[in-house]
Design a protein around this motif. Sequence first.
Motif, PDB file in Angstrom:
ATOM      1  N   ARG A 295      15.769  60.780  62.851  1.00 29.58           N
ATOM      2  CA  ARG A 295      15.154  61.422  64.017  1.00 29.58           C
ATOM      3  C   ARG A 295      13.793  60.839  64.354  1.00 29.58           C
ATOM      4  N   HIS A 296      12.972  60.603  63.321  1.00 21.46           N
ATOM      5  CA  HIS A 296      11.592  60.187  63.562  1.00 21.46           C
ATOM      6  C   HIS A 296      11.363  58.696  63.341  1.00 21.46           C
ATOM      7  N   GLY A 297      12.290  58.020  62.642  1.00 16.73           N
ATOM      8  CA  GLY A 297      12.118  56.594  62.378  1.00 16.73           C
ATOM      9  C   GLY A 297      12.879  55.733  63.357  1.00 16.73           C
ATOM     10  N   GLU A 298      12.814  54.461  63.147  1.00 18.56           N
ATOM     11  CA  GLU A 298      13.510  53.488  63.987  1.00 18.56           C
ATOM     12  C   GLU A 298      14.123  52.422  63.086  1.00 18.56           C
ATOM     13  N   GLY A 299      14.976  51.588  63.700  1.00 19.80           N
ATOM     14  CA  GLY A 299      15.550  50.475  62.957  1.00 19.80           C
ATOM     15  C   GLY A 299      16.480  50.929  61.851  1.00 19.80           C
ATOM     16  N   THR A 300      16.592  50.098  60.829  1.00 17.61           N
ATOM     17  CA  THR A 300      17.508  50.361  59.722  1.00 17.61           C
ATOM     18  C   THR A 300      16.930  51.393  58.764  1.00 17.61           C
ATOM     19  N   VAL A 301      17.778  52.337  58.367  1.00 16.15           N
ATOM     20  CA  VAL A 301      17.405  53.322  57.355  1.00 16.15           C
ATOM     21  C   VAL A 301      17.985  52.836  56.025  1.00 16.15           C
ATOM     22  N   THR A 302      17.121  52.522  55.085  1.00 16.77           N
ATOM     23  CA  THR A 302      17.540  51.969  53.796  1.00 16.77           C
ATOM     24  C   THR A 302      17.430  53.026  52.716  1.00 16.77           C
ATOM     25  N   ILE A 303      18.495  53.176  51.953  1.00 16.82           N
ATOM     26  CA  ILE A 303      18.511  54.129  50.834  1.00 16.82           C
ATOM     27  C   ILE A 303      18.729  53.345  49.554  1.00 16.82           C
ATOM     28  N   ASP A 304      17.728  53.336  48.688  1.00 16.13           N
ATOM     29  CA  ASP A 304      17.801  52.658  47.400  1.00 16.13           C
ATOM     30  C   ASP A 304      17.981  53.692  46.293  1.00 16.13           C
ATOM     31  N   ILE A 305      18.967  53.446  45.424  1.00 11.88           N
ATOM     32  CA  ILE A 305      19.217  54.313  44.271  1.00 11.88           C
ATOM     33  C   ILE A 305      19.163  53.430  43.036  1.00 11.88           C
ATOM     34  N   ALA A 306      18.277  53.757  42.101  1.00  9.88           N
ATOM     35  CA  ALA A 306      18.094  52.886  40.939  1.00  9.88           C
ATOM     36  C   ALA A 306      17.526  53.683  39.783  1.00  9.88           C
ATOM     37  N   PRO A 307      17.745  53.185  38.562  1.00  7.12           N
ATOM     38  CA  PRO A 307      17.086  53.832  37.412  1.00  7.12           C
ATOM     39  C   PRO A 307      15.580  53.666  37.529  1.00  7.12           C
ATOM     40  N   ALA A 308      14.840  54.705  37.134  1.00  2.10           N
ATOM     41  CA  ALA A 308      13.384  54.643  37.133  1.00  2.10           C
ATOM     42  C   ALA A 308      12.892  54.395  35.712  1.00  2.10           C
ATOM     43  N   THR A 309      11.664  53.928  35.615  1.00  2.59           N
ATOM     44  CA  THR A 309      11.084  53.682  34.295  1.00  2.59           C
ATOM     45  C   THR A 309      11.076  54.976  33.498  1.00  2.59           C
ATOM     46  N   PRO A 310      11.607  54.980  32.284  1.00  2.00           N
ATOM     47  CA  PRO A 310      11.642  56.217  31.489  1.00  2.00           C
ATOM     48  C   PRO A 310      10.252  56.814  31.333  1.00  2.00           C
ATOM     49  N   ALA A 311      10.188  58.138  31.459  1.00  3.32           N
ATOM     50  CA  ALA A 311       8.909  58.833  31.332  1.00  3.32           C
ATOM     51  C   ALA A 311       8.671  59.205  29.880  1.00  3.32           C
ATOM     52  N   LYS A 312       7.400  59.159  29.470  1.00  3.38           N
ATOM     53  CA  LYS A 312       7.055  59.581  28.125  1.00  3.38           C
ATOM     54  C   LYS A 312       7.077  61.106  28.073  1.00  3.38           C
ATOM     55  N   PRO A 313       7.767  61.695  27.106  1.00  2.00           N
ATOM     56  CA  PRO A 313       7.828  63.161  27.022  1.00  2.00           C
ATOM     57  C   PRO A 313       6.489  63.746  26.611  1.00  2.00           C
ATOM     58  N   VAL A 314       6.294  65.036  26.951  1.00  4.09           N
ATOM     59  CA  VAL A 314       5.054  65.715  26.583  1.00  4.09           C
ATOM     60  C   VAL A 314       4.946  65.849  25.072  1.00  4.09           C
ATOM     61  N   VAL A 315       6.063  66.155  24.431  1.00  4.93           N
ATOM     62  CA  VAL A 315       6.088  66.231  22.961  1.00  4.93           C
ATOM     63  C   VAL A 315       6.799  65.000  22.434  1.00  4.93           C
ATOM     64  N   GLU A 316       6.687  64.805  21.137  1.00  2.27           N
ATOM     65  CA  GLU A 316       7.297  63.636  20.528  1.00  2.27           C
ATOM     66  C   GLU A 316       8.814  63.653  20.722  1.00  2.27           C
ATOM     67  N   GLY A 317       9.366  62.514  21.046  1.00  2.00           N
ATOM     68  CA  GLY A 317      10.802  62.411  21.255  1.00  2.00           C
ATOM     69  C   GLY A 317      11.119  61.150  22.020  1.00  2.00           C
ATOM     70  N   PRO A 318      12.398  60.911  22.279  1.00  3.36           N
ATOM     71  CA  PRO A 318      12.775  59.707  23.015  1.00  3.36           C
ATOM     72  C   PRO A 318      12.321  59.784  24.462  1.00  3.36           C
ATOM     73  N   PRO A 319      12.102  58.642  25.140  1.00  5.36           N
ATOM     74  CA  PRO A 319      11.727  58.646  26.556  1.00  5.36           C
ATOM     75  C   PRO A 319      12.796  59.338  27.401  1.00  5.36           C
ATOM     76  N   VAL A 320      12.352  59.974  28.489  1.00  9.98           N
ATOM     77  CA  VAL A 320      13.261  60.711  29.373  1.00  9.98           C
ATOM     78  C   VAL A 320      13.795  59.758  30.443  1.00  9.98           C
ATOM     79  N   GLU A 321      15.127  59.621  30.506  1.00 10.18           N
ATOM     80  CA  GLU A 321      15.732  58.783  31.532  1.00 10.18           C
ATOM     81  C   GLU A 321      15.596  59.450  32.898  1.00 10.18           C
TER      82      GLU A 321
END
Length: 398
Positions: A295-321
């Motif tokens: 509605r508000h943009g123009e041209g091509t609308v691009t949708i990218d879906i990808a894994p993000a860099t794992p986040a460090k958890p607040v408590v000790e443990g494996p990174p969050v995917e």
Amino acid sequence: MDVRTSGARAADAHAPGAGPPGGGRDLSSTGPGPGLPGGAPDGFAPHPDDLPDGLVVADETGLVTCFNAAAARITATDPADAIGRRLEVALPLEDLDGRRWWALTDPYGGLAIRAGQPERNLLLPGGREVLVSARYVRERPTGPVRRVVVCLRGTEARRRTERSHAELIATVAHELRSPLTSVKGFTATLLAKWERFTDDQKRLMLETVDADANRVTRLIAELLDISRIDSGRLEVRRQPVDLAAAVRRHVQALTAAGHTAERFLIRARGPLPRLWADPDKIDQVLGNLLENAVRHGEGTVTIDIAPATPAKPVVEGPPVERTAVTVSDEGPGIPEESMSRVFTRFWRGSKRGGTGLGLYIVKGIVEAHGGTITVERARGGGAEFRFILPVGTPAYLA
């Protein structure tokens, strides 16, 4: 009650048996003593200056014994000038009719059954409004007042809330008036002159009524979402969600509605972690972002879906995917000065239309999933919305 004070940090050594306001530990005490109820260890009891609200305490003679930093900020009074002075002098308050508040309430006299004063708007010298509540502390019911505890709050936050509520009511009233007027007009016309219209005319009017009823239904759903978000009651029913399939489904719906398929570019970069989320609410997020881009943009609308860099958890443990979804367009974009207001209520950008509540709800949904959402300028010059969701695997599957 004997008090020793240094600046705003006043220590209150109250008389034996004189309990603190609310029955808890005396907040003005800085010396060692029992921990807070709930197991706070010695030395970790809060100090008056740690409180976010203004705190003023007067003893049984009416002399101020505690005047914390928040009270100093709210009243623009130096604590050193307030400590040791009479309460009505250190904290001169008037009601909205200009009457002196302490003379009206007379905390040390009057009815002995009074426990305090409820919160209300009062005026400081110069006419500045402040929210004031008071507690009268007695050794025994109907006994003499041993201490007056006053809480001060600024009115800015409440005024912002009241303005927000007023804007919400005005917006809802405006958005409801148009479709309801249409529904009422068409139904009244059909009931009064049914035989005069052809089948095509009847169908057109009924389709209009149906569309306007859907518009009202959407508005009510938005209001319910806002209520749940603001109260922290937005429920998330997690199920496995295929984000790429959900995006393709929304694009197919937009092309079926008349948009060309060439306008959309979907780029899924995998492998994606298995995502557990509320599918209905994720559909709501995707639908809003794609509709805004179209509605508000123009041209091509691009949708990218990808894994993000794992986040460090607040408590000790494996990174969050995590999984990231980016929706960008090639339109004029969002002005830099408006970036900070995009996810607030009633923001509509440069074009009118809609309630301006959609992106506020989107942000609430994403955050309810433990994710984040941001907006930036896209490489093509348009707007770029990016939300990141943790995989959210239920504990019994982790």
